[in-house]
Design a protein around this motif. Structure first.
Motif, mmCIF file in Angstrom:
data_model
loop_
_atom_site.group_PDB
_atom_site.id
_atom_site.type_symbol
_atom_site.label_atom_id
_atom_site.label_comp_id
_atom_site.label_asym_id
_atom_site.label_seq_id
_atom_site.Cartn_x
_atom_site.Cartn_y
_atom_site.Cartn_z
ATOM 1 N N UNK A 115 14.931 46.138 24.310
ATOM 2 C CA UNK A 115 15.686 45.740 23.433
ATOM 3 C C UNK A 115 14.813 44.664 22.143
ATOM 4 N N UNK A 116 13.741 44.071 22.891
ATOM 5 C CA UNK A 116 13.005 43.283 21.926
ATOM 6 C C UNK A 116 12.327 44.330 20.750
ATOM 7 N N UNK A 117 11.927 45.626 21.372
ATOM 8 C CA UNK A 117 11.243 46.578 20.545
ATOM 9 C C UNK A 117 12.426 47.198 19.442
ATOM 10 N N UNK A 118 13.538 46.818 19.657
ATOM 11 C CA UNK A 118 14.563 47.397 18.731
ATOM 12 C C UNK A 118 14.922 46.449 17.408
ATOM 13 N N UNK A 119 14.533 45.156 17.802
ATOM 14 C CA UNK A 119 14.728 44.028 16.747
ATOM 15 C C UNK A 119 13.528 43.539 16.448
ATOM 16 N N UNK A 128 15.966 39.525 13.429
ATOM 17 C CA UNK A 128 16.731 38.714 14.744
ATOM 18 C C UNK A 128 17.509 37.651 13.980
ATOM 19 N N UNK A 129 19.021 37.262 14.456
ATOM 20 C CA UNK A 129 19.542 36.514 13.805
ATOM 21 C C UNK A 129 19.760 35.125 14.457
ATOM 22 N N UNK A 130 19.323 34.019 13.854
ATOM 23 C CA UNK A 130 19.145 32.804 14.841
ATOM 24 C C UNK A 130 20.763 32.348 14.900
ATOM 25 N N UNK A 131 20.653 31.746 16.223
ATOM 26 C CA UNK A 131 21.975 31.436 16.854
ATOM 27 C C UNK A 131 22.726 32.684 17.436
ATOM 28 N N UNK A 132 22.241 33.612 17.682
ATOM 29 C CA UNK A 132 22.733 34.790 18.275
ATOM 30 C C UNK A 132 21.991 35.066 19.653
ATOM 31 N N UNK A 133 22.605 35.189 20.601
ATOM 32 C CA UNK A 133 22.030 35.264 22.001
ATOM 33 C C UNK A 133 21.148 36.690 22.035
ATOM 34 N N UNK A 134 20.276 36.628 22.917
ATOM 35 C CA UNK A 134 19.331 37.878 23.290
ATOM 36 C C UNK A 134 20.502 38.991 23.651
ATOM 37 N N UNK A 164 22.594 49.029 12.905
ATOM 38 C CA UNK A 164 22.173 48.010 14.082
ATOM 39 C C UNK A 164 21.883 46.753 13.494
ATOM 40 N N UNK A 165 21.202 46.725 12.531
ATOM 41 C CA UNK A 165 20.797 45.155 11.837
ATOM 42 C C UNK A 165 22.123 44.675 11.243
ATOM 43 N N UNK A 166 22.992 45.569 10.833
ATOM 44 C CA UNK A 166 24.380 44.888 10.109
ATOM 45 C C UNK A 166 25.264 44.673 11.168
ATOM 46 N N UNK A 167 25.175 45.185 12.309
ATOM 47 C CA UNK A 167 26.205 44.857 13.294
ATOM 48 C C UNK A 167 26.107 43.484 13.779
ATOM 49 N N UNK A 168 25.171 42.912 13.982
ATOM 50 C CA UNK A 168 24.991 41.516 14.477
ATOM 51 C C UNK A 168 25.393 40.447 13.209
#
Length: 240
Positions: free
Chosen positions: A40-44, A49-55, A70-74
């Motif tokens: 999962x970390x390799x995909x972000x 990575x969005x601050x305040x959004x959990x792993x 994927x980036x827009x979804x979060x």
């Protein structure tokens, strides 16, 4: 001590898998957990990575193949909510949620829990005892269920009498075939005494008269004919 003229033995390579196993042992989690977190970390990348959004929220949509999507979804929480929740993230990618809300989510949860045949059999038995549930089952599914449930001779023998006691076309509205009324013994004797060409409107023979063409019925000859005469008279008495 190294032998003369030899080279130092190469150190054994320490693979990524070995590193993950060692990390899993150090932090007391399973290897699969560490491996999934690494994937999962390799995909972000750090810049997305969005601050305040959990792993967990980052990991759920990590399977979206298009990076931009994927980036827009979060960055865009569900409409009407201020932040992502694990269930909302699962809905975004079509996964089963922990707390089903919609009918389809509940159906999916039931199917998942009923994968075990023993559990499925118990649930099916409970549902079939609820008339309101059975009433909503499609007719073709009911037919298929009855055919499957009556494969065993013991079950078929138990339900067959109940089926046979039902009038034809009982609740389905199908036309009921009516058999012609049974003729009584008196009518049967009368028909046997009448000539074949006489119909319902024909005039009945007088008492004691034999039907035309019936030899011996009502004749006055002696011998065998006399015997037939007596029999004919008896018949005419019955039908008169």
């Amino acid at each position: 001590m190294r032998g003369r003229g030899g080279s130092a033995p190469a150190e054994e390579l320490f693979t990524v898998r070995d590193s993950l196993h060692r990390l899993a042992e150090d932090i007391a989690v399973s290897y699969r957990t560490v491996e999934g977190a690494r994937w999962a970390a390799s995909k972000w990348p750090a810049e997305h990575r969005v601050k305040g959004v959990s792993f967990t929220i980052h990991r759920t949509p990590a399977g979206i193949s298009d990076p931009e999507e994927r980036f827009a979804a979060v960055l865009t929480p569900p409409e009407g909510t201020a932040r992502w929740t694990p269930d909302e993230a699962s809905r975004r990618v079509g996964r089963q949620v922990a707390k089903p809300v919609t009918p389809q989510e509940k159906i999916s949860a039931i199917h998942t829990l009923a994968k075990d045949d023993e559990v499925a059999a118990a649930v099916t038995g409970d549902l079939l005892r609820r008339p309101s549930v059975v009433a909503q089952v499609r007719d073709e599914d009911k037919v298929r269920a009855v055919a499957e449930l009556t494969r065993e001779d013991q079950v078929a023998a138990a339900v067959a009498p109940g089926f046979l006691r039902r009038p034809a076309g009982g609740s389905s509205g199908a036309p009921v075939s009516k058999s012609p009324p049974r003729r009584g013994r008196r009518q049967a004797w009368r028909d046997s005494a009448l000539p074949p060409h006489s119909g319902a409107g024909s005039t009945a023979l007088p008492r004691g008269r034999a039907a035309p063409g019936r030899r011996g019925f009502g004749s006055r000859h002696s011998g065998a004919d006399g015997h037939h005469s007596r029999v004919g008279a008896g018949v005419n008495e019955c039908v008169g």
